[in-house]
Design an enzyme around this catalytic site. Structure first.
Site, PDB file in Angstrom:
ATOM      1  N   HIS A  62      24.591 -24.825   2.814  1.00  0.00           N
ATOM      2  CA  HIS A  62      24.181 -23.968   3.656  1.00  0.00           C
ATOM      3  C   HIS A  62      25.232 -23.106   4.112  1.00  0.00           C
ATOM      4  O   HIS A  62      24.631 -21.589   4.191  1.00  0.00           O
ATOM      5  CB  HIS A  62      23.444 -24.348   4.812  1.00  0.00           C
ATOM      6  CG  HIS A  62      22.310 -25.472   4.406  1.00  0.00           C
ATOM      7  ND1 HIS A  62      22.147 -26.647   4.625  1.00  0.00           N
ATOM      8  CD2 HIS A  62      21.340 -25.142   3.575  1.00  0.00           C
ATOM      9  CE1 HIS A  62      21.178 -27.337   4.063  1.00  0.00           C
ATOM     10  NE2 HIS A  62      20.677 -26.407   3.465  1.00  0.00           N
ATOM     11  N   ASP A 155      16.581 -20.458  -1.185  1.00  0.00           N
ATOM     12  CA  ASP A 155      17.046 -21.677  -0.981  1.00  0.00           C
ATOM     13  C   ASP A 155      16.212 -22.533  -1.899  1.00  0.00           C
ATOM     14  O   ASP A 155      15.073 -23.132  -1.191  1.00  0.00           O
ATOM     15  CB  ASP A 155      17.391 -22.249   0.302  1.00  0.00           C
ATOM     16  CG  ASP A 155      17.974 -23.590   0.494  1.00  0.00           C
ATOM     17  OD1 ASP A 155      18.370 -24.156  -0.580  1.00  0.00           O
ATOM     18  OD2 ASP A 155      18.098 -24.051   1.343  1.00  0.00           O
TER      19      ASP A 155
HETATM   20  N1  AG3 Z   1      18.320 -26.706  -2.304  1.00  0.00           N
HETATM   21  C1  AG3 Z   1      18.389 -27.365  -3.803  1.00  0.00           C
HETATM   22  C2  AG3 Z   1      19.438 -27.505  -4.313  1.00  0.00           C
HETATM   23  C3  AG3 Z   1      19.316 -28.181  -5.842  1.00  0.00           C
HETATM   24  C4  AG3 Z   1      19.695 -29.652  -5.815  1.00  0.00           C
HETATM   25  N2  AG3 Z   1      19.625 -29.934  -7.267  1.00  0.00           N
HETATM   26  C5  AG3 Z   1      20.190 -31.392  -7.697  1.00  0.00           C
HETATM   27  N3  AG3 Z   1      20.515 -32.049  -6.764  1.00  0.00           N
HETATM   28  N4  AG3 Z   1      19.826 -31.588  -8.759  1.00  0.00           N
HETATM   29  C6  AG3 Z   1      18.622 -27.545  -1.384  1.00  0.00           C
HETATM   30  C7  AG3 Z   1      17.592 -27.303  -0.068  1.00  0.00           C
HETATM   31  C8  AG3 Z   1      18.813 -27.270   0.908  1.00  0.00           C
HETATM   32  N5  AG3 Z   1      18.366 -26.673   1.920  1.00  0.00           N
END
Ligand code: AG3
Length: 273
Positions: A62, A155
């Site tokens: 983040h 995100d």
């Molecule tokens: N956003 C997604 C990240 C992707 C994770 N991918 C994976 N572990 N294969 C995360 C949200 C956080 N706010």
């Protein structure tokens, strides 16, 4: 022995985390959601079997998604967050004293509700008076939007399902249209080892719309144990690797040297773009 969370990264490579307990499980309108308590990473949000964020390492992701474009901008005031329903990204955006308004557009109300209850360290700032939470499809929101933003942050989950439209030139084109002339768009763009194609696809799609597009990296242990990438597009051509505005205090991963060095890419990553 015991219960394990298991996520496949490749046919022969899985991530496994020991689970102390499953705190909550629900089928939302869009995805299967779980909040689990892990042995080593604290609580975690899992969507459709994919680990989204953990209390222990969420800052690595983040902070880098928020502060690189926000500190590269000379004076960020209006910020749009697409996705990010856990609230961790909004919390970081609010550390910038120049930010007057943050709109978070999340497709899945269930994610926000579960994170408000079980991940207060991430979602706690969603009630800040500067924040507006909109439950809508980010693609449609940006297509119909008549406002102007200084910074747009995407995100999303991995490309697929409800997030597929967030990785397209059309979506990035709409983001470009609603950015101010010196605005930045930054998106999470997967990892370069097993998911090089997804990374390259997103990077090239942003590059098809923005005059300056650069990839930068962070380390997020639970995603890939090493590099995770972000792509930033600069509408006015300002180099996103430069720090222009005040750096927020209290970060654990981001600092100006990390900002600049995040754009230094090993040749194998550059070759995969
Ligand atoms: N956003 C997604 C990240 C992707 C994770 N991918 C994976 N572990 N294969 C995360 C949200 C956080 N706010």
């Amino acid at each position: 022995m015991g219960m394990w969370f298991d996520e496949k990264h490749a046919d022969g490579t899985h991530l496994r985390l020991r689970v102390r307990s499953v705190l909550f499980q629900e089928k939302t309108e869009f995805q299967d959601l779980a909040i689990i308590e892990t042995e080593d990473f604290g609580r975690a949000l899992v969507l459709d079997g994919v680990l989204q964020t953990t209390e222990r390492d969420e800052m690595f992701y983040h902070e880098m998604l928020a502060h690189v474009p926000l500190c590269a901008h000379p004076r960020p005031r209006r910020v749009l967050v697409v996705g990010g329903g856990d609230g961790g990204l909004v919390r970081e955006v609010l550390r910038h004293p120049t930010v007057e308004a943050v709109t978070m557009v999340e497709i899945d109300r269930g994610v926000v509700e579960a994170c408000r209850r079980y991940l207060p360290g991430l979602s706690g700032k969603l009630d800040d008076p500067r924040v507006e939470v909109v439950f809508a499809d980010g693609v449609q929101y940006v297509r119909d939007c008549q406002q102007v933003y200084d910074v747009i942050l995407v995100d999303s989950t991995d490309p697929g399902g409800p997030s597929l439209g967030l990785f397209t030139p059309d979506f990035y084109g709409d983001c470009h249209r609603i950015l101010a002339d010196d605005g930045f768009l930054a998106c999470q763009t997967e990892e370069p080892f097993f998911r090089a194609e997804a990374m390259r696809g997103a990077y090239r799609a942003v590059g098809s719309v923005f005059p300056v597009t650069r990839l930068y990296v962070s380390m997020v242990p639970v995603y890939s144990v090493w590099y995770w990438t972000f792509t930033v597009g600069s509408k006015g051509g300002l180099d996103p690797a430069e720090v222009r505005s005040k750096v927020p205090a209290g970060t654990v991963y981001y600092c100006p040297d990390v900002h600049r060095s995040a754009f230094v890419l090993p040749p194998f990553i550059r070759d995969r773009l």
